[in-house]
Design a protein around this motif. Structure first.
Motif, short mmCIF file in Angstrom:
data_model
loop_
_atom_site.label_atom_id
_atom_site.label_comp_id
_atom_site.label_asym_id
_atom_site.label_seq_id
_atom_site.Cartn_x
_atom_site.Cartn_y
_atom_site.Cartn_z
N MET A 23 0.84 -1.20 0.00
CA MET A 23 0.00 0.00 0.00
C MET A 23 0.87 1.25 0.00
SD MET A 23 -3.16 -0.86 -0.21
CE MET A 23 -4.00 0.63 0.31
N ASP A 24 1.96 1.19 0.78
CA ASP A 24 2.87 2.34 0.81
C ASP A 24 3.63 2.47 -0.51
OD1 ASP A 24 2.91 3.98 3.21
OD2 ASP A 24 3.28 2.11 4.27
N TYR A 25 3.98 1.34 -1.14
CA TYR A 25 4.63 1.41 -2.44
C TYR A 25 3.74 2.12 -3.46
CZ TYR A 25 7.97 -2.15 -0.78
OH TYR A 25 8.94 -2.83 -0.09
N MET A 26 2.47 1.78 -3.43
CA MET A 26 1.54 2.41 -4.37
C MET A 26 1.38 3.90 -4.07
SD MET A 26 -1.43 -0.42 -5.24
CE MET A 26 -1.82 -0.93 -3.57
N LEU A 27 1.38 4.24 -2.78
CA LEU A 27 1.29 5.66 -2.41
C LEU A 27 2.51 6.43 -2.90
CD1 LEU A 27 -0.16 5.71 1.24
CD2 LEU A 27 -1.16 6.76 -0.80
N VAL A 28 3.69 5.86 -2.65
CA VAL A 28 4.93 6.54 -3.06
C VAL A 28 4.97 6.73 -4.57
CG1 VAL A 28 7.44 6.31 -3.21
CG2 VAL A 28 6.28 5.84 -1.05
N SER A 29 4.59 5.70 -5.32
CA SER A 29 4.60 5.84 -6.78
C SER A 29 3.58 6.88 -7.23
CB SER A 29 4.32 4.50 -7.46
OG SER A 29 2.99 4.06 -7.23
N SER A 30 2.46 6.99 -6.50
CA SER A 30 1.47 8.01 -6.87
C SER A 30 1.99 9.41 -6.57
CB SER A 30 0.15 7.77 -6.12
OG SER A 30 0.25 8.08 -4.75
N TYR A 31 2.78 9.55 -5.49
CA TYR A 31 3.38 10.85 -5.18
C TYR A 31 4.38 11.25 -6.27
CZ TYR A 31 1.57 10.02 -0.43
OH TYR A 31 0.76 9.76 0.66
N LEU A 32 5.18 10.28 -6.70
CA LEU A 32 6.16 10.55 -7.76
C LEU A 32 5.45 10.89 -9.07
CD1 LEU A 32 8.77 7.74 -7.03
CD2 LEU A 32 9.13 10.20 -6.77
N GLU A 33 4.36 10.21 -9.34
CA GLU A 33 3.59 10.50 -10.56
C GLU A 33 3.04 11.92 -10.53
OE1 GLU A 33 -0.05 8.55 -13.23
OE2 GLU A 33 0.33 7.85 -11.19
N ARG A 34 2.57 12.34 -9.35
CA ARG A 34 2.05 13.70 -9.21
C ARG A 34 3.16 14.73 -9.39
NH1 ARG A 34 -3.26 14.81 -9.47
NH2 ARG A 34 -3.40 16.17 -7.67
N ILE A 35 4.35 14.42 -8.91
CA ILE A 35 5.48 15.32 -9.12
C ILE A 35 5.74 15.48 -10.61
CG2 ILE A 35 7.98 15.58 -8.83
CD1 ILE A 35 7.66 14.25 -6.05
N GLY A 36 5.67 14.38 -11.34
CA GLY A 36 5.84 14.45 -12.79
C GLY A 36 4.78 15.33 -13.44
N ASP A 37 3.55 15.26 -12.93
CA ASP A 37 2.47 16.12 -13.45
C ASP A 37 2.78 17.59 -13.20
OD1 ASP A 37 1.05 13.92 -14.30
OD2 ASP A 37 -0.22 13.81 -12.51
N TYR A 38 3.34 17.89 -12.03
CA TYR A 38 3.69 19.29 -11.73
C TYR A 38 4.84 19.77 -12.60
CZ TYR A 38 0.50 19.67 -7.79
OH TYR A 38 -0.65 19.73 -7.02
N VAL A 39 5.77 18.87 -12.94
CA VAL A 39 6.83 19.24 -13.87
C VAL A 39 6.22 19.65 -15.22
CG1 VAL A 39 8.78 18.39 -15.25
CG2 VAL A 39 8.64 17.83 -12.82
N THR A 40 5.21 18.89 -15.65
CA THR A 40 4.51 19.23 -16.90
C THR A 40 3.86 20.61 -16.79
OG1 THR A 40 4.10 16.91 -17.43
CG2 THR A 40 2.71 18.53 -18.51
N ASN A 41 3.28 20.90 -15.63
CA ASN A 41 2.71 22.23 -15.42
C ASN A 41 3.76 23.32 -15.62
OD1 ASN A 41 0.15 21.33 -14.86
ND2 ASN A 41 0.13 21.96 -12.73
N ILE A 42 4.95 23.10 -15.05
CA ILE A 42 6.02 24.09 -15.19
C ILE A 42 6.43 24.22 -16.65
CG2 ILE A 42 8.39 24.67 -14.55
CD1 ILE A 42 7.87 23.34 -11.84
N CYS A 43 6.44 23.11 -17.37
CA CYS A 43 6.73 23.15 -18.81
C CYS A 43 5.73 24.08 -19.51
CB CYS A 43 6.66 21.76 -19.43
SG CYS A 43 8.01 20.65 -18.97
N GLU A 44 4.48 23.97 -19.11
CA GLU A 44 3.45 24.81 -19.72
C GLU A 44 3.68 26.29 -19.41
OE1 GLU A 44 -0.05 21.39 -19.59
OE2 GLU A 44 -0.23 23.17 -18.33
N TRP A 45 4.18 26.57 -18.20
CA TRP A 45 4.45 27.97 -17.86
C TRP A 45 5.65 28.51 -18.63
CZ3 TRP A 45 0.64 30.48 -16.37
CH2 TRP A 45 -0.31 29.94 -15.52
N ILE A 46 6.61 27.64 -18.95
CA ILE A 46 7.74 28.06 -19.78
C ILE A 46 7.26 28.42 -21.17
CG2 ILE A 46 9.91 27.31 -20.86
CD1 ILE A 46 10.33 25.50 -18.37
N VAL A 47 6.34 27.61 -21.71
CA VAL A 47 5.76 27.92 -23.02
C VAL A 47 4.99 29.24 -22.95
CG1 VAL A 47 4.09 27.17 -24.76
CG2 VAL A 47 5.64 25.50 -23.72
#
Length: 225
Positions: free
Chosen positions: A182-206
């Motif tokens: 359960m914790d493994y799945m939580l940690v991977s979901s946190y990392l996935e969300r971080i990746g989503d926020y990186v995409t957000n920053i990419c959009e702000w650069i554009v």
């Protein structure tokens, strides 16, 4: 006056970049703590998060002051808006690093699954690389590279999918792995969300380069104007 304004804008850039490095370090430490079962390092991540939060508040304050006192127009205003919005994304990335650190403290002593932890380590490395790349793209105002970085988020999502499937399989085969999985799945979901926020920053650069809000990835977190 113009020279002073340019200096203040440059200072804003530097402070944002420093915040990005702080967040990337938090991500690295949180995953290292999780994989190595290092409760002390996890507590360090939690404790240091206050500095990331303070930096976001500082950037927001400086941005509002520049808008109020200098009344910037067009390109200069886009720079300030980009810093304000992207620093908010960085702060949330730091929050997810804290969540990973808290998982470290919670999961210590439970039955572990080495192959899943290896996948999580690989996922974390890919996320860390994305963060480093997006910070460099920001500094160089490279919108073309930002678009390419956003595409890498699909690879992060693939990691998450593999980890989820393996966790389900392990839980079915060995009930003792349920809590840890359960914790493994939580940690991977946190990392996935971080990746989503990186995409957000990419959009702000554009946005910084074009003045247009462009959705680069359907998985990106909706937190625009």
């Amino acid at each position: 006056m113009r020279r002073l304004f340019v200096d203040e804008l440059n200072d804003l850039h530097v402070r944002f970049s420093e915040m990005g490095m702080m967040v990337n370090e938090a991500i690295y430490k949180s995953v290292k703590a999780f994989i190595n079962h290092d409760k002390s390092l996890a507590r360090e991540v939690i404790q240091e998060d206050k500095h990331i939060n303070e930096r976001e508040v500082d950037l927001e304050k400086r941005s509002f002051e520049l808008i109020a006192l200098q009344q910037p127009v067009t390109t200069d205003l886009r720079v300030i808006v980009t810093v304000m919005k992207a620093s908010s994304d960085l702060e949330r990335m730091g929050d997810h690093a804290v969540s990973i650190a808290k998982s470290t403290i919670r999961v210590k002593g439970k039955t572990r699954v080495p192959q899943i932890e290896t996948e999580i380590a690989g996922m974390a490395e890919a996320v860390k690389e994305m963060v480093e790349q997006v910070l460099d793209a920001y500094v160089k105002e490279d919108s073309v590279r930002a678009r390419k970085i956003a595409l890498e988020d699909h690879g992060i999502n693939d990691f998450s999918s593999r980890i989820y499937k393996e966790c389900i399989r392990q839980m079915q085969e060995n009930p003792e792995t349920v809590v840890g999985s359960m914790d493994y799945m939580l940690v991977s979901s946190y990392l996935e969300r971080i990746g989503d926020y990186v995409t957000n920053i990419c959009e702000w650069i554009v946005y910084l380069k074009t003045g247009k809000i462009t959705e680069l990835n359907s998985n990106a977190i909706e937190d625009k104007f």
